[in-house]
Write a protein that holds these residues in place. Structure first.
Motif, mmCIF file in Angstrom:
data_model
loop_
_atom_site.group_PDB
_atom_site.id
_atom_site.type_symbol
_atom_site.label_atom_id
_atom_site.label_comp_id
_atom_site.label_asym_id
_atom_site.label_seq_id
_atom_site.Cartn_x
_atom_site.Cartn_y
_atom_site.Cartn_z
ATOM 1 N N THR A 92 0.614 -6.343 5.129
ATOM 2 C CA THR A 92 -0.516 -7.224 5.431
ATOM 3 C C THR A 92 -0.066 -8.675 5.520
ATOM 4 N N HIS A 118 0.829 -1.210 0.000
ATOM 5 C CA HIS A 118 0.000 0.000 0.000
ATOM 6 C C HIS A 118 0.861 1.258 0.000
ATOM 7 N N ASN A 167 -5.002 -1.738 -0.989
ATOM 8 C CA ASN A 167 -4.317 -2.865 -1.632
ATOM 9 C C ASN A 167 -3.169 -2.442 -2.530
ATOM 10 N N ASN A 214 5.112 -5.930 1.866
ATOM 11 C CA ASN A 214 3.673 -5.966 2.108
ATOM 12 C C ASN A 214 3.419 -6.124 3.599
#
Length: 468
Positions: free
Chosen positions: A190, A128, A278, A188
């Motif tokens: 996440t 992101h 995302n 990332n």
């Protein structure tokens, strides 16, 4: 029974700070702060921003030498934070000791060698967070294209704070937390993974990617005595200076933290169920930085903060040198502030974005609304301080703070601490009341993180339970 202490170290852009935090009271028992004076001049006109690693390490050791040795002998844990985004290379095969000169210069977060055209040639990250010049992975890509032979000399890469942790623990690799990994790009938050497939497809030297561990975890133990701290003392994996500065003063979910040091940031904690976008939002002035556990901070991170004031001082110094007048930078700074305090307001307008901003890299600084009566030193200094705040508020508008339920601004940072004019402009810029938190600094924050970690059996997420 003797008191025990947490050593908190912060390796910043301009200085090294060290604090000893008493574990039971959570109060600072001793502190030291020394300027590194480690900047290296622009190299070959490529807009490089590098620092002398030897000078940084010498400053760190001098700082440690000034702390009381009787207390250092009772340090039970070490926490290290430092400037994010930048990259340092070293060679673990030549021996894991920092006195052997097996490292590169530190390429800092201010590095400008990656042009916008170069950045646009890089693959889109699975993250992101967009990639900008000064980010570790972007800098490695630059070396791949322009100086590939340079990379062959090194086996490990990380931030300066990661390097210090590696040397303290005698590691042959770099352990990096998500706070620093996210600041490198191509990570990332996440999935907690590097974009290995994307990077590998571009021929990126994957062996230089650090191994990631959760923020708040240990990296290892000191392999030998260090300034009186016993061998075997636990050392935390290095954290980001920004997150640690926030940790030192963010105590409620209705607070926002304003930090103005070399750069400037305005931030508040997102709700516990927040998930970042995302894909990168390169045009957004607000980014979401990983905090502790699964929490994120909404951050307006301005490249222009105290460094804009420092540039103004340098300009004045240069003019005076040309006129044959000698005056130290500190004296000029003090006179600037004194004049601005006498000038309570000004209709002069200064836009201090001389370094651009990550979401708007082509923006330049401006001085407008000039008249014969408003161009004194007091007017210019007052307008410059106001401009720093106006730039930050334009990035994080008042309505966004209201929507987030922010009802108090906590001010921190070295520029705010030493500049009463800047504090006055802060209080004019926000509708919310402004308080100035004690010990609102990264060295204290990283010590508090590991102090709380020592007392908790619930992991790093429990350290921020008051924000959830």
């Amino acid at each position: 029974m003797s008191a025990s202490y947490i050593l908190g170290l912060d390796v910043g852009t301009t200085s090294v700070k060290a604090v000893l935090l008493e574990t039971e009271s959570r109060r600072v028992a001793a502190r030291q702060d020394l300027a590194t004076t480690s900047d290296i001049a622009d190299l070959n006109g490529i807009k490089a921003k590098e620092q002398d690693t030897v000078q940084i390490l010498d400053t760190l050791n001098r700082c440690m030498g000034l702390l009381p040795r009787d207390k250092l002998q009772h340090v039970c844990r070490i926490g290290v934070s430092g400037q994010m985004h930048g990259v340092l290379f070293w060679n673990a095969e030549r021996g894991g000791h920092w006195s052997r000169g097996n490292f590169s210069h530190l390429i800092t977060w201010q590095d400008g060698r990656c042009s916008n055209s170069f950045l646009s040639s890089l693959p889109k990250p699975d993250s992101h967070l967009a990639v900008a010049t000064g980010f570790g992975c972007a800098t490695i890509f630059w070396y791949m294209k322009h100086r590939p032979e340079f990379l062959k000399d090194f086996t490990v890469a990380g931030t300066i704070q990661d390097y210090i942790v590696s040397m303290l623990c005698g590691l042959d690799r770099c352990l990096m937390t998500p706070q620093n990994a996210a600041s490198w790009g191509f990570y990332n938050t996440t999935t907690s993974r590097w974009n290995v497939d994307i990077l590998n497809g571009m021929g990126f030297p994957l062996h230089l990617l650090p191994q990631c561990v959760p923020s708040g975890e240990l990296a290892g133990h000191t392999r030998s005595d260090w300034h009186g701290i016993p061998a075997g003392t636990p050392v935390g994996a290095a954290l980001g200076d920004f997150q640690c500065a926030v940790y030192s003063c963010l105590s409620a979910k209705t607070d926002a933290v304003l930090n103005i040091s070399t750069s400037a940031q305005l931030t508040f904690a997102m709700p516990a169920d927040f998930k970042p976008p995302n894909s990168p939002q390169p045009d957004s002035s607000v980014a979401f930085f990983p905090y502790f556990g699964s929490l994120y901070l909404a951050v307006a991170a301005a490249l222009n903060g105290g460094n804009a004031l420092a540039t103004f001082v340098e300009m004045l110094t240069g003019w005076m040198d040309e006129l044959g007048v000698e005056l130290q930078d500190q004296s000029i700074y003090e006179k600037m502030i004194s004049c601005a305090l006498k000038q309570e307001s000004s209709n002069l307008v200064v836009r201090p974005t001389i370094l651009g901003e990550r979401h708007d890299p082509f923006t330049l600084g401006q001085v407008t609304n000039i008249s014969a009566s408003n161009f004194s030193l007091g007017h210019v200094t007052r307008a410059l301080c106001r401009g720093i705040l106006e730039n930050l508020v334009s990035m994080m508008p008042a309505e966004r703070l209201r929507e987030a339920g922010v009802n108090r601004i906590v001010g921190s940072g070295s520029a705010l601490a030493r500049n009463e004019v800047l504090r006055q402009e802060v209080e004019r810029a926000f509708a919310q009341p402004v308080i100035y938190g004690q010990n609102a600094e990264s060295a204290v924050g990283v010590a508090l993180v590991f102090c709380d970690r020592c007392k908790s059996t619930k992991g790093a997420a429990s350290m921020v339970q008051g924000l959830v």
